[in-house]
Motif scaffolding. Structure first.
Motif, short mmCIF file in Angstrom:
data_model
loop_
_atom_site.label_atom_id
_atom_site.label_comp_id
_atom_site.label_asym_id
_atom_site.label_seq_id
_atom_site.Cartn_x
_atom_site.Cartn_y
_atom_site.Cartn_z
N PHE A 19 0.85 -1.16 -0.08
CA PHE A 19 -0.10 0.11 0.00
C PHE A 19 0.91 1.25 0.12
N HIS A 21 1.26 5.45 0.26
CA HIS A 21 0.57 6.49 0.89
C HIS A 21 1.09 7.72 0.44
N GLN A 30 -4.11 7.22 0.69
CA GLN A 30 -3.75 6.23 -0.01
C GLN A 30 -3.94 6.60 -1.24
N SER A 33 -2.46 0.41 -4.38
CA SER A 33 -1.87 -0.68 -3.77
C SER A 33 -1.98 -1.60 -4.82
N GLU A 160 -4.53 -2.66 5.55
CA GLU A 160 -4.69 -1.31 4.80
C GLU A 160 -5.10 -0.28 5.82
N SER A 163 -1.73 0.45 7.79
CA SER A 163 -1.10 1.48 7.15
C SER A 163 -1.51 2.92 7.21
N ALA A 164 -2.83 3.20 7.16
CA ALA A 164 -2.97 4.44 7.15
C ALA A 164 -2.66 5.04 8.41
#
Length: 256
Positions: A19, A21, A30, A33, A160, A163-164
């Motif tokens: 992913f 960003h 994001q 991906s 996901e 990751s954010a």
């Protein structure tokens, strides 16, 4: 020019399950991906350009004025300089973008070693350590493989979202480092890159900020689709960098 002299592509390494960003001062957005692919553009026996690409959405060149920092086995960030087409008198002739890359790294030790070798050869790679980031936002990608994300939508969503939250948590560190690195490149000061005061500590307040961001994203009818004007401007720069690197990939690198 004979056919043997025409530019051709060579894939160095492909990393599935990533992913990407765009990192702002207090948030992350994001961008893409899928698979990360590092490709060289070759002419005869010479490498004339190296391109990093995530899926079909975002790509950028790897050069010796690109900083790649490995924070752990699942997180890398990149500092990129984009020519400023709308430069005004007294302004810098470039803009700075910060990309955060999260990898579902379980079972990918071999290809990640190849990635590190490519980044070390074609960009400026350093290895840093962030203190205090030890929660689920680190564990989820480390304990998940790309194959597991394909099978389980729940696991993909967890990686996901983690990751954010991770990149939102460390955003101030990244933004500070990126601006320092860009100035270092511009001035050619000769400092050791590892000494550009990477702020390795993440405070409790910022850990809370990342977790709050995660909770907001998980709420129904959240406002995550609302992007700030500053982020929109940065997204335009991302698109411009992607278009520029596509010219490189198609052999138009002399126009850059």
């Amino acid at each position: 020019m004979s056919s043997s002299q025409k530019p051709f592509d060579h894939v160095l390494v492909t990393i599935p399950g990533v992913f990407l960003h765009l990192i702002q001062n207090d948030s992350s957005l994001q961008l893409a991906s899928g698979d990360l692919t590092i490709t060289t553009i070759n002419e005869a026996e010479s490498v004339v350009a190296v391109i990093a690409r995530v899926g079909d959405q975002v790509q950028w060149p790897l050069t010796k004025d690109v900083s790649a920092v490995k924070l752990d086995e699942s997180h890398y960030f990149f500092t990129l300089r984009v020519p400023n087409n709308n430069q005004k008198q007294g302004e810098e002739d470039y803009d700075v973008l910060s990309y955060g890359l999260t990898v579902a790294s379980k079972g990918q030790e071999g290809v990640l070693k190849e990635l590190d070798e490519a980044l070390e050869r074609y960009s400026i790679l350093s290895v840093e350590k962030l203190e205090n980031v030890l929660g689920w936002e680190v564990v989820a990608p480390r304990e998940t493989s790309p194959e597991e994300m394909k099978i389980s939508g729940e696991k993909r969503e967890l990686v996901e979202e983690s990751s954010a939250a991770y990149w939102t948590t460390v955003a101030p560190n990244v933004e500070d480092y990126s601006s320092r690195f860009a100035r270092w490149i511009a001035t050619g000061s000769g400092q050791v890159v590892r000494g550009i005061l990477w702020c390795g500590d993440v405070t409790v307040e910022r850990l809370k900020s990342g977790n709050d961001f995660f909770k907001r994203r998980m709420q129904p009818a959240s406002s995550q689709s609302q992007i700030s004007p500053r982020a929109m401007e940065s997204v335009k720069k991302v698109k411009r960098l992607t278009e520029m690197s596509k010219k490189v990939a198609t052999g138009s690198y002399l126009e850059w």
